[in-house]
Motif scaffolding. Structure first.
Motif, PDB file in Angstrom:
ATOM      1  N   GLN A 231      -5.094  -2.264   0.728  1.00  0.00           N
ATOM      2  CA  GLN A 231      -5.462  -3.334  -0.222  1.00  0.00           C
ATOM      3  C   GLN A 231      -5.857  -2.801  -1.586  1.00  0.00           C
TER       4      GLN A 231
ATOM      5  N   CYS B  54      -8.605 -13.509   3.522  1.00  0.00           N
ATOM      6  CA  CYS B  54      -8.286 -12.131   3.161  1.00  0.00           C
ATOM      7  C   CYS B  54      -8.299 -12.001   1.645  1.00  0.00           C
ATOM      8  N   LEU B  55      -8.932 -10.947   1.137  1.00  0.00           N
ATOM      9  CA  LEU B  55      -9.001 -10.759  -0.322  1.00  0.00           C
ATOM     10  C   LEU B  55      -7.614 -10.613  -0.942  1.00  0.00           C
TER      11      LEU B  55
ATOM     12  N   HIS C 116      -9.025  -7.421  12.077  1.00  0.00           N
ATOM     13  CA  HIS C 116      -8.375  -7.864  10.846  1.00  0.00           C
ATOM     14  C   HIS C 116      -8.047  -6.657   9.955  1.00  0.00           C
ATOM     15  N   GLU C 117      -9.028  -5.757   9.800  1.00  0.00           N
ATOM     16  CA  GLU C 117      -8.805  -4.583   8.933  1.00  0.00           C
ATOM     17  C   GLU C 117      -7.817  -3.613   9.567  1.00  0.00           C
TER      18      GLU C 117
ATOM     19  N   HIS D  76      -4.381  -4.484   8.864  1.00  0.00           N
ATOM     20  CA  HIS D  76      -3.926  -4.079   7.520  1.00  0.00           C
ATOM     21  C   HIS D  76      -3.289  -2.686   7.542  1.00  0.00           C
TER      22      HIS D  76
HETATM   23 NI    NI Z   1      -7.562  -8.822   4.805  1.00  0.00          NI
END
Ligand code: NI
Length: 184
Positions: free
Chosen positions: A50, A96-97, A138-139, A142
């Motif tokens: 990210q 999510c950012l 969640h992470e 990614h």
């Molecule tokens: Ni996220």
């Protein structure tokens, strides 16, 4: 240092990230920068892709949730491996950012067992459950190139398609610095 957050549509979010070799980068400095970036965006987790880095590292900070047991959930995960996910799946709304403005229910197993290194290169093998497990899952997704919107059903995916396309073009509101995907 605060990094801009990479937005949906950037290929780095779709890569399977690679392990970090001990000593190859300053993971403490990177962790500090990632915490600063995440806190600036009011997130509770952030993965290296990210901020444009396809490496297997993410951070979590559950303290803003103000839930019991989250007080010490402020951690760095390097080269993590989820060893086991168990229990009856439960749904919860995630965001999510990298996908500002979208929130959807995601179903996940409630208990995970994970091995990882911390920022001092000490190895851990721990069990997490509930919200802690969910944030980690969640992470972890990614660094596998998976986004939470991949977990929703096909009908909802179709409904979201236009919104996601707009987000990748910069049509969203975010009170943090972002990096849009290069135009194709
Ligand atoms: Ni996220």
């Amino acid at each position: 240092m605060i990094y801009p957050i990479v937005i949906y549509g950037d290929p780095v979010l779709r890569k399977k990230a690679v392990d970090i070799e001990e000593g190859s980068i300053d993971v403490k400095e990177l962790a500090t920068d990632m915490f600063e970036t995440m806190q600036g965006a009011h997130g509770i987790g952030l993965a290296a892709p990210q901020i444009g880095k396809p490496i297997r590292m993410f951070i979590v900070d559950g303290r803003p949730l103000e839930e019991d047991g989250m007080e010490d959930f402020h951690k760095v995960f390097i080269n993590p491996q989820i060893l086991e996910e168990t229990g009856d799946p439960w749904k919860f709304e995630e965001g999510c950012l990298s996908i500002p403005g979208i929130r959807e229910d995601v179903s996940r197993n409630p208990v995970i067992r994970i091995s990882y290194y911390d920022e001092n290169w000490e190895k851990h093998e721990d069990t997490f459950d509930g919200m802690k497990a969910r944030i980690i899952q969640h992470e972890y997704d990614h660094i596998e190139g998976i986004l939470f919107t991949d977990h929703i059903n096909n009908l909802k995916k179709r409904l979201l398609k236009g919104k996601l396309a707009n987000i990748s073009k910069g049509k969203f509101d975010a009170d943090y610095r972002t990096k849009l995907p290069a135009k194709r």
